[in-house]
Design a protein around this motif. Structure first.
Motif, mmCIF file in Angstrom:
data_model
loop_
_atom_site.group_PDB
_atom_site.id
_atom_site.type_symbol
_atom_site.label_atom_id
_atom_site.label_comp_id
_atom_site.label_asym_id
_atom_site.label_seq_id
_atom_site.Cartn_x
_atom_site.Cartn_y
_atom_site.Cartn_z
ATOM 1 N N PRO A 151 0.707 -1.317 -0.169
ATOM 2 C CA PRO A 151 0.003 -0.062 -0.052
ATOM 3 C C PRO A 151 0.882 1.429 0.098
ATOM 4 C CG PRO A 151 -0.753 -1.513 1.537
ATOM 5 C CD PRO A 151 0.410 -2.140 1.063
ATOM 6 N N SER A 152 2.225 1.256 0.347
ATOM 7 C CA SER A 152 2.973 2.456 0.618
ATOM 8 C C SER A 152 3.460 2.622 -0.712
ATOM 9 C CB SER A 152 4.274 1.913 1.463
ATOM 10 O OG SER A 152 5.110 1.186 0.899
ATOM 11 N N ARG A 154 0.524 5.663 -2.351
ATOM 12 C CA ARG A 154 0.106 6.731 -1.418
ATOM 13 C C ARG A 154 -0.035 7.838 -2.497
ATOM 14 N NH1 ARG A 154 0.903 7.620 3.855
ATOM 15 N NH2 ARG A 154 1.972 9.783 3.294
ATOM 16 N N SER A 185 -4.371 0.792 -2.538
ATOM 17 C CA SER A 185 -3.593 2.040 -1.511
ATOM 18 C C SER A 185 -4.202 1.581 -0.236
ATOM 19 C CB SER A 185 -4.182 3.380 -1.918
ATOM 20 O OG SER A 185 -5.396 3.750 -2.124
ATOM 21 N N ARG A 186 -5.383 0.922 -0.083
ATOM 22 C CA ARG A 186 -6.167 0.625 1.135
ATOM 23 C C ARG A 186 -6.183 1.880 2.083
ATOM 24 N NH1 ARG A 186 -2.747 -4.913 2.640
ATOM 25 N NH2 ARG A 186 -3.067 -5.992 0.504
ATOM 26 N N HIS A 234 -4.795 4.668 2.180
ATOM 27 C CA HIS A 234 -3.570 5.566 2.459
ATOM 28 C C HIS A 234 -3.175 6.669 1.356
ATOM 29 C CE1 HIS A 234 -2.551 3.188 5.891
ATOM 30 N NE2 HIS A 234 -2.879 2.030 5.224
ATOM 31 N N SER A 263 -10.648 7.084 0.191
ATOM 32 C CA SER A 263 -9.320 7.972 0.203
ATOM 33 C C SER A 263 -9.823 9.422 1.209
ATOM 34 C CB SER A 263 -8.788 8.517 -1.103
ATOM 35 O OG SER A 263 -8.832 7.156 -2.091
ATOM 36 N N HIS A 275 -8.336 10.696 3.536
ATOM 37 C CA HIS A 275 -7.181 11.379 3.777
ATOM 38 C C HIS A 275 -6.571 12.055 2.715
ATOM 39 C CE1 HIS A 275 -7.495 10.505 7.958
ATOM 40 N NE2 HIS A 275 -7.551 9.338 7.729
#
Length: 281
Positions: free
Chosen positions: A55-56, A59, A86-87, A89, A111, A113
């Motif tokens: 997932p990182s 981002r 991305s789950r 993130h 998403s 955030h």
């Protein structure tokens, strides 16, 4: 005494990329766009595929393409998949040419955030979807929209839903200036986006009245781009106010050589020949 040659591994000292630490490989792969990762990089080997699933790595999603409309459906499916990876993130996404209401709302719902959203020539995205998506993006700080026009009501709704918005790029992609006068978008910005630090309105149809409203409503503004805004006439008083308030001011007649789209010959006056194809419909 002759120097001893350093031993190297592989043919002619070729480096084995699979021996790189995973974090280094991830850093290299992250510099590719999402399309390149999904189409090519993740298919190289199982190690790269596992890294590309992290997932990182998602981002930031860059769905940059050359505007080939035949690939719209393929790119949209890839973008759905990238958002899933991305789950939750995801903080930064760029979509070019193929965006739709369904995709935008899918991104917004998964998403929460998200801090940066860029929509380039996404003519499949409606104002209604923009308003609904904005409601789900309270942490949005940067918004870039390259489409035809947005109503005052839609601009206000985006501003109210995204109180942390600090940068707005609402530029035109192809044309020098609209053949009409309108302060609607400028008034919508002025009345709902008080925290803006950076504002680009290249090619907008606003007048001095709209500019005055922006200066009144966006008191933290540090950068203002008014290039190709030929309905704005910076007289002595208005220009003085802009210069006193704005650290970086780009005036209507300033060069567009560093703009990413072709706007026509900057040495010629505005003409209807420079307006986009959709104006004739």
């Amino acid at each position: 005494m002759a120097r001893r040659k350093r031993k190297t591994s592989g043919a002619a000292g070729t480096r084995n990329w699979l021996e790189l630490p995973s974090d280094v490989t991830a850093s290299i792969l992250s510099r590719l766009g999402a399309i390149e990762i999904l189409n090519s990089a993740q298919k190289v080997c199982s190690q790269w595929r596992n890294i590309c699933k992290d997932p990182s790595m998602w981002r930031s999603i860059d769905m940059r393409n050359l505007g080939d409309r035949e690939d719209d459906i393929v790119h949209e499916k890839m973008c759905f998949h990238a958002v899933d990876r991305s789950r939750g993130h995801l903080i930064d996404i760029n979509i070019e040419y193929f965006g739709t209401d369904e995709l935008l709302l899918y991104i917004a719902e998964r998403s929460a955030h998200l801090k940066r959203l860029r929509l380039l020539s996404c003519y499949g995205v409606s104002e209604d979807a923009l308003v609904k998506a904005a409601l789900k993006l309270p942490f949005l700080e940067e918004l870039e929209i390259f489409i035809c026009d947005i109503s005052k009501e839609t601009m206000e709704a985006i501003g109210r839903s995204c109180p942390l918005l600090k940068s707005l790029k609402y530029n035109l992609e192809h044309c020098k200036s609209f053949p009409y006068v309108s302060d609607d978008e400028a008034l919508g910005i002025a009345q709902s986006m008080p925290e803006l630090r950076r504002l680009e309105l290249l090619g907008n149809a606003l007048t001095n009245e709209g500019l005055q409203a922006i200066l009144d409503g966006c008191r933290h503004l540090e950068y203002l781009d008014l290039r190709q805004c030929f309905n704005v006439h910076l007289g002595e008083d208005l220009e003085k106010r802009c210069v006193e308030r704005i650290k970086t001011l780009r005036r209507p007649d300033d060069s567009t050589h560093d703009y990413e789209f072709i706007l026509g010959d900057p040495d010629t006056s505005p003409s209807y020949e420079n307006f986009p194809f959709w104006w004739n419909f």
